[in-house]
Write a protein that holds these residues in place. Structure first.
Motif, short mmCIF file in Angstrom:
data_model
loop_
_atom_site.label_atom_id
_atom_site.label_comp_id
_atom_site.label_asym_id
_atom_site.label_seq_id
_atom_site.Cartn_x
_atom_site.Cartn_y
_atom_site.Cartn_z
N VAL A 24 0.84 -1.20 0.00
CA VAL A 24 0.00 0.00 0.00
C VAL A 24 0.88 1.25 0.00
CG1 VAL A 24 -1.89 -1.16 1.23
CG2 VAL A 24 -0.31 0.26 2.51
N MET A 25 0.37 2.28 -0.65
CA MET A 25 1.02 3.59 -0.59
C MET A 25 -0.03 4.61 -0.19
SD MET A 25 3.56 5.56 -2.99
CE MET A 25 2.98 6.85 -4.02
N GLY A 27 0.49 8.60 1.62
CA GLY A 27 1.05 9.87 1.15
C GLY A 27 2.30 9.67 0.31
N ASP A 30 7.34 8.51 2.82
CA ASP A 30 8.42 7.59 3.19
C ASP A 30 8.73 6.65 2.02
OD1 ASP A 30 9.37 8.10 5.84
OD2 ASP A 30 7.48 7.36 6.63
N LEU A 31 7.68 6.08 1.45
CA LEU A 31 7.87 5.04 0.43
C LEU A 31 8.61 5.55 -0.80
CD1 LEU A 31 7.25 2.11 0.08
CD2 LEU A 31 5.01 2.71 -0.85
N ILE A 52 -4.02 4.23 -1.28
CA ILE A 52 -5.12 4.21 -0.31
C ILE A 52 -5.54 5.61 0.15
CG2 ILE A 52 -4.67 1.88 0.56
CD1 ILE A 52 -3.33 3.25 3.04
N TYR A 76 -1.83 14.81 8.06
CA TYR A 76 -1.38 15.62 9.20
C TYR A 76 -2.06 16.98 9.19
CZ TYR A 76 2.48 12.34 10.07
OH TYR A 76 3.23 11.24 10.36
N THR A 106 0.79 10.82 6.74
CA THR A 106 -0.29 10.30 7.60
C THR A 106 0.28 9.56 8.82
OG1 THR A 106 -0.30 8.19 6.41
CG2 THR A 106 -1.79 9.93 5.59
N GLY A 109 1.07 5.90 7.83
CA GLY A 109 2.39 5.72 7.22
C GLY A 109 3.51 5.83 8.23
N ALA A 112 3.34 2.45 10.20
CA ALA A 112 3.71 1.25 9.43
C ALA A 112 5.18 1.29 9.01
CB ALA A 112 2.82 1.11 8.21
N ALA A 118 10.48 8.12 14.26
CA ALA A 118 9.15 8.60 13.85
C ALA A 118 8.53 9.45 14.96
CB ALA A 118 8.25 7.41 13.51
N ALA A 120 5.51 11.06 15.31
CA ALA A 120 4.14 10.80 15.76
C ALA A 120 4.09 9.51 16.57
CB ALA A 120 3.19 10.73 14.57
N LEU A 156 2.32 -6.22 11.12
CA LEU A 156 1.39 -6.16 9.98
C LEU A 156 1.69 -7.27 8.97
CD1 LEU A 156 -0.80 -3.95 9.08
CD2 LEU A 156 0.94 -3.23 7.44
N ILE A 161 -4.11 -4.00 6.59
CA ILE A 161 -3.96 -2.55 6.48
C ILE A 161 -4.25 -1.95 7.86
CG2 ILE A 161 -6.39 -2.05 5.89
CD1 ILE A 161 -5.40 -0.22 3.72
C1 LIG Z 1 11.23 15.85 3.50
C2 LIG Z 1 10.67 14.89 4.52
C3 LIG Z 1 10.69 15.24 5.86
C4 LIG Z 1 10.19 14.36 6.82
N1 LIG Z 1 10.23 14.74 8.13
C5 LIG Z 1 9.75 13.90 9.08
C6 LIG Z 1 9.80 14.28 10.45
O1 LIG Z 1 10.22 15.38 10.81
N2 LIG Z 1 9.32 13.38 11.36
C7 LIG Z 1 8.82 12.16 11.00
O2 LIG Z 1 8.40 11.40 11.88
N3 LIG Z 1 8.75 11.78 9.70
C8 LIG Z 1 9.21 12.61 8.74
N4 LIG Z 1 9.17 12.24 7.41
C9 LIG Z 1 8.64 10.90 7.08
C10 LIG Z 1 7.17 10.84 6.63
O3 LIG Z 1 6.68 12.07 6.17
C11 LIG Z 1 6.24 10.30 7.73
O4 LIG Z 1 6.69 9.08 8.27
C12 LIG Z 1 4.80 10.10 7.19
O5 LIG Z 1 3.97 10.05 8.31
C13 LIG Z 1 4.57 8.84 6.33
O6 LIG Z 1 3.20 8.79 5.93
P1 LIG Z 1 2.80 8.48 4.41
O7 LIG Z 1 1.32 8.45 4.35
O8 LIG Z 1 3.49 9.39 3.47
O9 LIG Z 1 3.40 6.99 4.27
P2 LIG Z 1 3.83 6.21 2.93
O10 LIG Z 1 5.14 6.71 2.45
O11 LIG Z 1 2.71 6.17 1.95
O12 LIG Z 1 4.01 4.74 3.54
C14 LIG Z 1 5.04 4.44 4.43
C15 LIG Z 1 4.97 2.95 4.78
O13 LIG Z 1 3.77 2.68 5.48
C16 LIG Z 1 2.94 1.76 4.77
N5 LIG Z 1 1.57 2.26 4.98
C17 LIG Z 1 1.12 3.51 4.78
N6 LIG Z 1 -0.15 3.63 5.19
C18 LIG Z 1 -0.53 2.41 5.65
C19 LIG Z 1 -1.74 1.88 6.21
N7 LIG Z 1 -2.84 2.64 6.41
N8 LIG Z 1 -1.77 0.57 6.55
C20 LIG Z 1 -0.67 -0.21 6.38
N9 LIG Z 1 0.50 0.23 5.87
C21 LIG Z 1 0.57 1.53 5.51
C22 LIG Z 1 3.44 1.76 3.34
O14 LIG Z 1 3.23 0.52 2.70
C23 LIG Z 1 4.93 2.04 3.56
O15 LIG Z 1 5.59 0.84 3.90
C24 LIG Z 1 9.65 13.10 6.43
C25 LIG Z 1 9.62 12.76 5.07
C26 LIG Z 1 10.13 13.64 4.12
C27 LIG Z 1 10.09 13.25 2.68
#
Ligand SMILES: Cc1cc2nc3c(=O)[nH]c(=O)nc-3n(C[C@H](O)[C@H](O)[C@H](O)COP(=O)(O)OP(=O)(O)OC[C@H]3O[C@@H](n4cnc5c(N)ncnc54)[C@H](O)[C@@H]3O)c2cc1C
Length: 279
Positions: A24-25, A27, A30-31, A52, A76, A106, A109, A112, A118, A120, A156, A161
């Motif tokens: 799943v992807m 936002g 991270d991925l 998603i 967020y 989110t 993310g 997971a 992390a 949050a 997981l 999910i």
């Molecule tokens: C420039 C930059 C700065 C950042 N700064 C910070 C920071 O200061 N602090 C911090 O904590 N993080 C930071 N991050 C990391 C990131 O933004 C967070 O961890 C964010 O919360 C990830 O959420 P996402 O929805 O983008 O996850 P995604 O990238 O979409 O997914 C991340 C992982 O979680 C899995 N996943 C996602 N949603 C679900 C779900 N509902 N169920 C099961 N699996 C799931 C995906 O398969 C993947 O393995 C940063 C990233 C970037 C690019």
């Protein structure tokens, strides 16, 4: 071209995940970074994707007498604008990345992905949050501190999910998040701390701490926290070094590109002291 699906319902998503062929992807913050390749080339993804973030069933914030429940794809930015979200979680989110990332990133993310840094996750562990996990034929809940089992490791399964995050609906007299990064914004934590504390008649009735970036997963230990409960604030303040050192063995950081283990250890303990001094 990345092979992907954009299902319109949760049911359709869970059916796709039953094949164990997809990742799943949400936002993608991270991925996409983890899958990056050369500029203007296709990202190196391990599996085809199921998007998603468009699923309305997973985009919600609700209050019950026991919990604030947050759908896993709620951004967020949406959380920052909700009156239901605990202030300490908002104080944490505002320290994550920058507005662009916060519009798509989110909690689902962040959890997971299971990074020890992390932000949050650190606060959700202190808040004793519960993760609700779904597959096409099951639903289960797990404490977030048990759901995350190591660096980038959770319980997981490929067909599951994260549906939601449930935060106990309780008040705290003190609820603080501290983060040390390389700069004021858009910085991954070198070390972070969330501390919750209740005080009645000068006596501590609840003490809960979680540390980020000091070990293979966000670190916390309820037994150590309980050593503070029942003590007066004066007792803690008069013996601040002894009480702070009770967490020393929990803090087992590594050297990496962001910081050294010595710095992280010292700063983590100093953060507890800084909090105690505010009582
Ligand atoms: C420039 C930059 C700065 C950042 N700064 C910070 C920071 O200061 N602090 C911090 O904590 N993080 C930071 N991050 C990391 C990131 O933004 C967070 O961890 C964010 O919360 C990830 O959420 P996402 O929805 O983008 O996850 P995604 O990238 O979409 O997914 C991340 C992982 O979680 C899995 N996943 C996602 N949603 C679900 C779900 N509902 N169920 C099961 N699996 C799931 C995906 O398969 C993947 O393995 C940063 C990233 C970037 C690019």
């Amino acid at each position: 071209m990345v092979t992907h699906h954009i299902p319109s319902t949760l049911e359709e998503t869970l059916k796709l995940l039953e094949t164990n062929l997809y990742q799943v992807m949400c936002g993608g913050t991270d991925l996409m970074v983890q899958s990056r390749s050369w500029a203007n080339t296709v990202p190196k993804l391990v599996k085809p994707l199921v998007f998603i973030s468009q699923l309305s069933e997973l985009n919600f914030i609700e209050e019950t007498p026991d919990y604030i429940e947050i759908g896993s794809v709620t951004s967020y930015e949406t959380l920052l604008n909700s009156s239901l979200v605990p202030k300490v979680l908002k104080d944490t989110i505002i320290e994550i990345a920058a507005p662009g990332i916060r519009h798509v990133g989110t909690l689902g993310g962040n959890i997971a992905n299971a990074s020890p840094a992390a932000d949050a996750v650190c606060t959700l562990i202190a808040l004793d949050a519960i993760v609700e996990i779904m597959s096409s034929n099951s639903i289960r809940t797990e404490k977030i501190c048990d759901f995350i089992i190591g660096v980038k490791k959770t319980t997981l399964k490929p067909n599951e999910i994260i549906r939601s995050i449930k935060i106990p609906n309780v008040e705290h007299d003190y609820a603080n998040f501290y983060k040390v990064g390389g700069r004021k914004a858009d910085a991954i934590s070198k070390v972070s701390l969330c501390v919750l504390c209740n005080v009645k008649d000068n006596i501590i009735t609840k003490f809960r701490i979680a540390f980020g970036a000091v070990g293979p997963k966000v670190a916390s230990n309820i037994k150590t926290d309980e050593l503070f409960v029942g003590k007066t604030i004066d007792e803690i303040k008069n013996n601040i070094d002894d009480y702070t050192k009770k967490y020393a063995s929990l803090i087992t950081p590594i050297d990496d590109q962001r910081s050294t283990k010595e710095y992280r250890h010292k700063v983590a303990l100093n953060m507890i002291k800084a909090f105690i001094e505010t009582l």
